[in-house]
Write a protein that holds these residues in place. Sequence first.
Motif, PDB file in Angstrom:
ATOM      1  N   UNK A  50       0.810  -1.220   0.000  1.00 55.79           N
ATOM      2  CA  UNK A  50       0.000   0.000   0.000  1.00 55.79           C
ATOM      3  C   UNK A  50       0.845   1.272   0.000  1.00 55.79           C
ATOM      4  N   UNK A  51       2.154   1.115  -0.137  1.00 56.68           N
ATOM      5  CA  UNK A  51       3.035   2.280  -0.165  1.00 56.68           C
ATOM      6  C   UNK A  51       3.396   2.821   1.202  1.00 56.68           C
ATOM      7  N   UNK A  52       3.145   2.049   2.256  1.00 57.26           N
ATOM      8  CA  UNK A  52       3.478   2.464   3.617  1.00 57.26           C
ATOM      9  C   UNK A  52       4.907   2.042   3.930  1.00 57.26           C
ATOM     10  N   UNK A  53       5.702   2.951   4.509  1.00 58.02           N
ATOM     11  CA  UNK A  53       7.086   2.635   4.839  1.00 58.02           C
ATOM     12  C   UNK A  53       7.156   1.752   6.080  1.00 58.02           C
ATOM     13  N   UNK A  54       7.908   0.660   5.968  1.00 56.62           N
ATOM     14  CA  UNK A  54       8.097  -0.282   7.064  1.00 56.62           C
ATOM     15  C   UNK A  54       9.577  -0.427   7.372  1.00 56.62           C
ATOM     16  N   UNK A  55       9.907  -0.637   8.639  1.00 56.75           N
ATOM     17  CA  UNK A  55      11.277  -1.000   8.974  1.00 56.75           C
ATOM     18  C   UNK A  55      11.538  -2.419   8.462  1.00 56.75           C
ATOM     19  N   UNK A 113       5.258  -0.347  10.714  1.00 48.44           N
ATOM     20  CA  UNK A 113       5.242   0.953  10.046  1.00 48.44           C
ATOM     21  C   UNK A 113       6.183   1.924  10.764  1.00 48.44           C
ATOM     22  N   UNK A 114       6.979   2.640   9.994  1.00 54.48           N
ATOM     23  CA  UNK A 114       7.940   3.585  10.565  1.00 54.48           C
ATOM     24  C   UNK A 114       7.224   4.646  11.396  1.00 54.48           C
ATOM     25  N   UNK A 115       6.151   5.191  10.861  1.00 53.38           N
ATOM     26  CA  UNK A 115       5.412   6.240  11.564  1.00 53.38           C
ATOM     27  C   UNK A 115       4.898   5.734  12.906  1.00 53.38           C
ATOM     28  N   UNK A 116       4.427   4.510  12.917  1.00 48.21           N
ATOM     29  CA  UNK A 116       3.891   3.913  14.145  1.00 48.21           C
ATOM     30  C   UNK A 116       4.990   3.761  15.191  1.00 48.21           C
ATOM     31  N   UNK A 117       6.158   3.277  14.762  1.00 53.76           N
ATOM     32  CA  UNK A 117       7.274   3.076  15.688  1.00 53.76           C
ATOM     33  C   UNK A 117       7.755   4.405  16.258  1.00 53.76           C
ATOM     34  N   UNK A 118       7.910   5.404  15.391  1.00 57.22           N
ATOM     35  CA  UNK A 118       8.390   6.705  15.854  1.00 57.22           C
ATOM     36  C   UNK A 118       7.410   7.365  16.818  1.00 57.22           C
ATOM     37  N   UNK A 119       6.132   7.064  16.642  1.00 58.75           N
ATOM     38  CA  UNK A 119       5.125   7.613  17.551  1.00 58.75           C
ATOM     39  C   UNK A 119       5.217   6.951  18.924  1.00 58.75           C
ATOM     40  N   UNK A 120       5.373   5.612  18.920  1.00 53.79           N
ATOM     41  CA  UNK A 120       5.407   4.867  20.179  1.00 53.79           C
ATOM     42  C   UNK A 120       6.758   4.974  20.881  1.00 53.79           C
ATOM     43  N   UNK A 121       7.827   5.074  20.085  1.00 61.01           N
ATOM     44  CA  UNK A 121       9.175   5.076  20.653  1.00 61.01           C
ATOM     45  C   UNK A 121       9.995   6.199  20.010  1.00 61.01           C
ATOM     46  N   UNK A 122       9.760   7.445  20.410  1.00 59.98           N
ATOM     47  CA  UNK A 122      10.442   8.590  19.783  1.00 59.98           C
ATOM     48  C   UNK A 122      11.961   8.483  19.812  1.00 59.98           C
ATOM     49  N   UNK A 123      12.497   7.842  20.819  1.00 60.46           N
ATOM     50  CA  UNK A 123      13.948   7.716  20.927  1.00 60.46           C
ATOM     51  C   UNK A 123      14.577   6.853  19.851  1.00 60.46           C
ATOM     52  N   UNK A 124      13.751   6.079  19.151  1.00 62.81           N
ATOM     53  CA  UNK A 124      14.279   5.208  18.097  1.00 62.81           C
ATOM     54  C   UNK A 124      14.847   6.036  16.948  1.00 62.81           C
ATOM     55  N   UNK A 125      14.229   7.178  16.711  1.00 63.82           N
ATOM     56  CA  UNK A 125      14.737   8.086  15.667  1.00 63.82           C
ATOM     57  C   UNK A 125      16.140   8.566  16.014  1.00 63.82           C
ATOM     58  N   UNK A 126      16.329   9.020  17.245  1.00 64.11           N
ATOM     59  CA  UNK A 126      17.647   9.502  17.672  1.00 64.11           C
ATOM     60  C   UNK A 126      18.674   8.381  17.637  1.00 64.11           C
ATOM     61  N   UNK A 127      18.250   7.179  18.016  1.00 62.58           N
ATOM     62  CA  UNK A 127      19.162   6.029  17.995  1.00 62.58           C
ATOM     63  C   UNK A 127      19.663   5.761  16.573  1.00 62.58           C
ATOM     64  N   UNK A 156       9.332  14.108   9.456  1.00 62.43           N
ATOM     65  CA  UNK A 156       8.830  15.459   9.220  1.00 62.43           C
ATOM     66  C   UNK A 156       7.443  15.439   8.597  1.00 62.43           C
ATOM     67  N   UNK A 157       7.245  14.518   7.691  1.00 65.37           N
ATOM     68  CA  UNK A 157       5.924  14.389   7.051  1.00 65.37           C
ATOM     69  C   UNK A 157       4.870  14.050   8.089  1.00 65.37           C
ATOM     70  N   UNK A 158       5.222  13.157   9.017  1.00 64.70           N
ATOM     71  CA  UNK A 158       4.282  12.758  10.077  1.00 64.70           C
ATOM     72  C   UNK A 158       3.975  13.933  10.989  1.00 64.70           C
ATOM     73  N   UNK A 159       5.010  14.713  11.329  1.00 67.26           N
ATOM     74  CA  UNK A 159       4.797  15.871  12.194  1.00 67.26           C
ATOM     75  C   UNK A 159       3.930  16.926  11.526  1.00 67.26           C
ATOM     76  N   UNK A 160       4.127  17.119  10.228  1.00 68.83           N
ATOM     77  CA  UNK A 160       3.326  18.106   9.475  1.00 68.83           C
ATOM     78  C   UNK A 160       1.867  17.664   9.373  1.00 68.83           C
ATOM     79  N   UNK A 161       1.682  16.340   9.248  1.00 65.57           N
ATOM     80  CA  UNK A 161       0.321  15.801   9.170  1.00 65.57           C
ATOM     81  C   UNK A 161      -0.427  16.033  10.466  1.00 65.57           C
ATOM     82  N   UNK A 162       0.286  15.851  11.584  1.00 65.50           N
ATOM     83  CA  UNK A 162      -0.327  16.075  12.903  1.00 65.50           C
ATOM     84  C   UNK A 162      -0.699  17.541  13.083  1.00 65.50           C
TER      85      UNK A 162
END
Length: 257
Positions: free
Chosen positions: A203-208, A217-231, A250-256
């Motif tokens: 469906x065009x959704x980005x997955x780890x 889903x990347x967006x789901x992980x970053x929402x639940x575990x924000x520190x994963x992005x920094x890691x 950034x796209x997720x933050x803009x959507x919110x």
Amino acid sequence: MKINIKNPLVFMDLETTGIDVSKDRIVEIGIVKVYPDGREEVKTRRVNPTIPIPAEATAIHHITDEDVKNEPTFKDIAKSLGVMIEGCDFAGFNSNKFDFPLLAEEFLRAGVDVDFKNRKFIDVQNIFHKLEQRTLVAAYKFYCQKDLEGAHGAEADTIATYEVLKSQLDRYPELKNDVDFLAEFSSRSNNADFAGRIIFDENGVELFNFGKHKGRAVVEVLKEEPGYYAWMMNGDFPLYTKKVLTGIRLRSMNTKA
């Protein structure tokens, strides 16, 4: 068979200091740029990698530190190279897995923004492996009935790859003479980044595509575990992977917002 193209098609081969996309550097670039009207432009450029060339790499491509000490760095040629490949589609041998990911890293290190998102990538090796299972030297012998002189030289390998693809189009009627088809046929995965750390689902959704969050889903992980992005941003991941991850965040933050 002449390749049917709408955009210029750049065949490329890189000789490098090693095979680590994140850490290794280019020492030679071979390019054959094929235009829609059939014109061909061949360019080869040696590059000072700014790091020592290991003996095991020199044993393959025969390029030494002495050979490149007075050559420009990639940063010196990045802008002109970016202009040369602007608006082009790409082809190479094992290029989707190595050459183009490493090229993207070099551009990012040089601070030159090259948009690869809407380009097509044809990997002649993947076509070959799906249909015959061989190496470039064997492919050249099999398809072109010629011995590959100067194997592991960027120019020789690039020209051979170009000739092999034309011969593949002649040999296999199931191969459409169309860049979109060839790019899809030679792709092994639907990567969002070159390294395959992030992929698209149906469906065009980005997955780890690695580690404890593989398949999520990347967006789901970053929402639940924000520190994963920094890691990931502080980790030993390719710069292009980090760029894609940042774009998703950034796209997720803009959507919110």
